[in-house]
Design a protein around this motif. Sequence first.
Motif, PDB file in Angstrom:
ATOM      1  N   TYR A 109       1.105  -0.795  -5.262  1.00  0.00           N
ATOM      2  CA  TYR A 109       2.278  -0.203  -5.720  1.00  0.00           C
ATOM      3  C   TYR A 109       3.303  -2.121  -6.101  1.00  0.00           C
ATOM      4  O   TYR A 109       3.493  -2.690  -4.951  1.00  0.00           O
ATOM      5  CB  TYR A 109       3.393  -0.047  -4.970  1.00  0.00           C
ATOM      6  N   GLN A 151       2.978   3.045   7.889  1.00  0.00           N
ATOM      7  CA  GLN A 151       3.114   4.237   6.765  1.00  0.00           C
ATOM      8  C   GLN A 151       1.198   3.286   5.903  1.00  0.00           C
ATOM      9  O   GLN A 151       0.905   4.211   4.404  1.00  0.00           O
ATOM     10  CB  GLN A 151       3.400   3.930   5.479  1.00  0.00           C
ATOM     11  N   ASN A 152       1.155   2.300   6.709  1.00  0.00           N
ATOM     12  CA  ASN A 152       0.019   1.732   5.910  1.00  0.00           C
ATOM     13  C   ASN A 152      -1.643   2.052   6.887  1.00  0.00           C
ATOM     14  O   ASN A 152      -1.442   2.320   7.613  1.00  0.00           O
ATOM     15  CB  ASN A 152       0.181  -0.083   5.886  1.00  0.00           C
ATOM     16  N   PRO A 204       0.945  -1.602   0.112  1.00  0.00           N
ATOM     17  CA  PRO A 204      -0.226   0.126   0.111  1.00  0.00           C
ATOM     18  C   PRO A 204       0.792   1.406  -0.326  1.00  0.00           C
ATOM     19  O   PRO A 204       0.532   2.471  -0.295  1.00  0.00           O
ATOM     20  CB  PRO A 204      -1.037  -0.235   1.467  1.00  0.00           C
ATOM     21  N   HIS A 205       1.847   1.555   0.338  1.00  0.00           N
ATOM     22  CA  HIS A 205       3.053   2.313   0.359  1.00  0.00           C
ATOM     23  C   HIS A 205       4.557   2.730   0.173  1.00  0.00           C
ATOM     24  O   HIS A 205       4.879   1.419   1.367  1.00  0.00           O
ATOM     25  CB  HIS A 205       2.956   2.928   1.600  1.00  0.00           C
ATOM     26  N   ASN A 238      -4.851   3.726   1.882  1.00  0.00           N
ATOM     27  CA  ASN A 238      -4.287   3.148   0.969  1.00  0.00           C
ATOM     28  C   ASN A 238      -4.199   1.565   0.646  1.00  0.00           C
ATOM     29  O   ASN A 238      -3.867   1.463  -0.508  1.00  0.00           O
ATOM     30  CB  ASN A 238      -3.315   3.863   0.905  1.00  0.00           C
TER      31      ASN A 238
END
Length: 369
Positions: free
Chosen positions: A346, A331-332, A126-127, A336
């Motif tokens: 990604y 960050q997830n 996701p990030h 996202n």
Amino acid sequence: MDKHTVRGAILPAKEAIEAIHRVDLASPIEIPDFPSDADPANISADERAFLHAEIKRLKKEKNALVLAHNYMPRDVQDAADVVGDSLYLAQVGRASDANILVEAAVLFMNQILSIMKKPHQKVLAPHLGALCSLAAHADAGKIRAWKAAHPGGKVISYVNTYIDVKAESDYCCASANAAKVVQHVIKTYPSAPLLFLPDVYLGFYAAKLLEEMGESLDRLYLMMGACHVHDGIRPYHIEEKLLEYPGAAAVIHPECGCTSACMTKVREGKVAADMMQFRSTQGMVKFVKESPAQVIIMATEVDNAYPVSKAAPGKTIIPASREARCAFMKQNTLKNLYEALRDEKYVITVDPKLAKRARKPIERMLDIV
Ligand code: 13P
Ligand code: SF4
């Protein structure tokens, strides 16, 4: 000893252990900010319901499996098909036939799935900013130099390393099977020099195993690396909490800055072994369920309290430090994760030459359980 030349250096085990508390083991990479929606309280109930419904729909439509590490925000864990530690997620990912594997974790875990995936599968993260301060300590060039200086030497890399480091390794291990892998290597190569990296606290653990097997530490080398989140959990955190909660048990991730001091206490008989254990994040779930103690001090990232509390709802979980939050993992987010599934991003790819070399040590990690 200059602390900056020592961080990330490879030292003989005795020297490394002696230096543990004198070396600045801070993150060698910048630590990102926490996104606001890493805290589920900052997402409205309507938005959460929409994201959960969409993730469910997209999983079915695209034949996707969502894997989430135990440190994910609660709402990401709730959206996942599988939640667990790094070893378990790698094992489930390897066994899956889903077309898409979306893993909310950190990049080195995504790389493992990408190395082990089947030809029809796509691995998504996701990030791309979900890195790891511990993995950033390990440098493949230093390992090559060590191998050149120690012919016949065997390298054991902790799972928190990137593909270039794994490609230089003979074995990988995770916290869940570090003891088994290290014991296996010690027995299989009775006189070879051994390098354990990059976590010096887990290295201390490997050193104790070597001693318990009646061997000298002379053939063991360690890297001076650490995770900034776990390094911040110091012996005083555990001592304070044990004073505050008499009768509590403590369960400690072996990456913690308190590992060497706490293990020494257990070894010296100052704390009963069943009241202080060293476990992976998933191992903590099992320990909390099985321990007769009602209150458990948990020394790891705070969100690990979610899967632990779900598995043992009657127990009280006290984080050893509320500061122990991993900004890389966070960050997830639920948002996202949804976007990753929706836009199929990604995509995590790996260099095929490195992947070929990294595959063997990873397979050994997955098989020695
Ligand atoms: P686990 O293997 O216990 O999941 O730990 C990985 C990790 O990054 C801990 O910080
Ligand atoms: Fe890496 Fe530490 Fe975060 Fe785990 S908690 S992913 S070791 S930075």
